[in-house]
Design an enzyme around this catalytic site. Sequence first.
Site, PDB file in Angstrom:
ATOM      1  N   CYS A  70       0.832  -1.203  -0.225  1.00  0.00           N
ATOM      2  CA  CYS A  70       0.300  -0.155   0.036  1.00  0.00           C
ATOM      3  C   CYS A  70       0.658   1.247  -0.060  1.00  0.00           C
ATOM      4  O   CYS A  70       1.669   1.504   0.850  1.00  0.00           O
ATOM      5  CB  CYS A  70      -0.846  -0.097   1.062  1.00  0.00           C
ATOM      6  N   CYS A  73       0.119   3.313   2.900  1.00  0.00           N
ATOM      7  CA  CYS A  73       0.703   3.344   4.173  1.00  0.00           C
ATOM      8  C   CYS A  73       1.709   2.784   4.400  1.00  0.00           C
ATOM      9  O   CYS A  73       2.666   3.994   5.604  1.00  0.00           O
ATOM     10  CB  CYS A  73       0.046   1.499   4.019  1.00  0.00           C
TER      11      CYS A  73
END
Length: 145
Positions: A70, A73
């Site tokens: 991600c 993230c």
Amino acid sequence: MTEPPLSLVCSDCLAVNRVPNDRIDDRPICGKCQTPLLPATPIELTDRTFGKLVSRSDVPVLVDFWASWCGPCRMMAPSFAEAAAELSPGFLLAKLDTDAATQTAAQFSLSGIPTIILFRRGSEIARQTGALNTPQILQFARSNA
């Protein structure tokens, strides 16, 4: 009347430690394995450690649900680490890799990642989905604690 001691769970050995309130700023360590109980960096949680650490800790626990693939993230990770340094010892910041801890991640019906969830004694207090910068993480934690 003095306040009862705080329960803090060691992230390494999962021992529950009792720490007097007036000693919380002294960077307490685990009586069993000597690991810092309220580190200034995020700790890693797993399916095995999540439940006990979140439910038995008397300080608020802010968990970052993330995954290595991600992009947002990964972009938020340095901000989360900076927030950990600023919020400790009043909060414990932790990270849960949703790919590695699928059983725990599934319990929270995440609509996306990154998602941060603030817990107090095992109960979810607040959540926020999407990448945040350091001031936003600090404001989220402090306003919901």
